[in-house]
Design an enzyme around this catalytic site. Sequence first.
Site, PDB file in Angstrom:
ATOM      1  N   ARG A 125      39.062  50.796  57.818  1.00 39.12           N
ATOM      2  CA  ARG A 125      40.071  50.786  56.749  1.00 39.12           C
ATOM      3  C   ARG A 125      39.931  52.014  55.864  1.00 39.12           C
ATOM      4  NH1 ARG A 125      41.866  46.172  52.384  1.00 39.12           N
ATOM      5  NH2 ARG A 125      43.074  47.592  51.108  1.00 39.12           N
TER       6      ARG A 125
ATOM      7  N   ARG B  45      47.586  49.348  55.692  1.00 38.54           N
ATOM      8  CA  ARG B  45      46.141  49.203  55.930  1.00 38.54           C
ATOM      9  C   ARG B  45      45.854  48.770  57.355  1.00 38.54           C
ATOM     10  NH1 ARG B  45      45.894  45.130  51.581  1.00 38.54           N
ATOM     11  NH2 ARG B  45      46.636  46.850  50.369  1.00 38.54           N
TER      12      ARG B  45
ATOM     13  N   ASP C 297      40.932  38.745  53.074  1.00 38.06           N
ATOM     14  CA  ASP C 297      40.859  38.149  51.738  1.00 38.06           C
ATOM     15  C   ASP C 297      40.263  36.751  51.809  1.00 38.06           C
ATOM     16  OD1 ASP C 297      42.188  40.227  50.315  1.00 38.06           O
ATOM     17  OD2 ASP C 297      44.123  39.464  51.014  1.00 38.06           O
TER      18      ASP C 297
HETATM   19  P1  AMP Z   1      42.393  44.492  48.788  1.00 33.21           P
HETATM   20  O1  AMP Z   1      43.198  45.707  48.433  1.00 33.21           O
HETATM   21  O2  AMP Z   1      43.255  43.300  49.149  1.00 33.21           O
HETATM   22  O3  AMP Z   1      41.383  44.738  49.856  1.00 33.21           O
HETATM   23  O4  AMP Z   1      41.592  44.000  47.499  1.00 33.21           O
HETATM   24  C1  AMP Z   1      40.930  44.911  46.639  1.00 33.21           C
HETATM   25  C2  AMP Z   1      39.903  44.191  45.764  1.00 33.21           C
HETATM   26  O5  AMP Z   1      40.320  42.888  45.386  1.00 33.21           O
HETATM   27  C3  AMP Z   1      38.568  43.973  46.429  1.00 33.21           C
HETATM   28  O6  AMP Z   1      37.746  45.088  46.255  1.00 33.21           O
HETATM   29  C4  AMP Z   1      38.007  42.739  45.735  1.00 33.21           C
HETATM   30  O7  AMP Z   1      36.938  43.057  44.857  1.00 33.21           O
HETATM   31  C5  AMP Z   1      39.177  42.198  44.950  1.00 33.21           C
HETATM   32  N1  AMP Z   1      39.368  40.750  45.130  1.00 33.21           N
HETATM   33  C6  AMP Z   1      39.547  39.871  44.122  1.00 33.21           C
HETATM   34  N2  AMP Z   1      39.707  38.627  44.598  1.00 33.21           N
HETATM   35  C7  AMP Z   1      39.642  38.708  45.958  1.00 33.21           C
HETATM   36  C8  AMP Z   1      39.725  37.750  47.004  1.00 33.21           C
HETATM   37  N3  AMP Z   1      39.934  36.440  46.756  1.00 33.21           N
HETATM   38  N4  AMP Z   1      39.591  38.182  48.292  1.00 33.21           N
HETATM   39  C9  AMP Z   1      39.403  39.511  48.542  1.00 33.21           C
HETATM   40  N5  AMP Z   1      39.315  40.473  47.598  1.00 33.21           N
HETATM   41  C10 AMP Z   1      39.429  40.081  46.303  1.00 33.21           C
END
Ligand code: AMP
Length: 177
Positions: free
Chosen positions: A91, A100, A105
């Site tokens: 990524r 991406r 998540d």
């Molecule tokens: P993403 O762009 O979806 O990869 O998310 C970016 C940031 O969201 C990550 O670095 C996590 O620290 C934060 N984050 C907060 N809550 C969640 C969750 N439930 N699952 C995954 N990432 C989370």
Amino acid sequence: MSASTANSMHLAYIGFGSNIGDRLKHLQNAIHALSKTEGINLQEISSIYKTDPVGYEAQGQFLNGVAAIQTSLSPLSLLQTLKDIETAIGRQHRIRWGPREIDLDILIYGDLRIQTEKLVVPHPEMHLRDFVLVPLVEIAPDLVHPVFQESIQTLLERLEDDKSVIRTTSVLCSGPT
Ligand code: AMP
């Protein structure tokens, strides 16, 4: 498994998506990596859905799905594991909401509610997204959202998101590609 081991396992749901490159291969690699992680037992994987992008719409369609796992990892360790898998799959960090190779998540972790800078659980947008709720209804329609105290099925029925979410015939497995 002994009773004490069983007690330390938590049922969690992981959302996954990809919209760049060989999307299915990225998802397959992510599921394989999850299945190989100590402290994670993969329980069930939804079908793969072809979905419209949300937020930043000038990008390719996603393939999305969800997986149920039993895990002995803490929520923060699980988050770190997901980030490590994202990095291993390649990524690249681009704009928020942007394209991406892989996105992983934590959607739900038992009935925990977590609100920290690094981690929010249940995932704060899961109830607003067809691409999460449709695959989740497939594998866990009666799962109760720990904040709204309503089933995933009910949350999906309430949703007025008109994004396209189309079930594909692709199947992921936990073995190597
Ligand atoms: P993403 O762009 O979806 O990869 O998310 C970016 C940031 O969201 C990550 O670095 C996590 O620290 C934060 N984050 C907060 N809550 C969640 C969750 N439930 N699952 C995954 N990432 C989370």
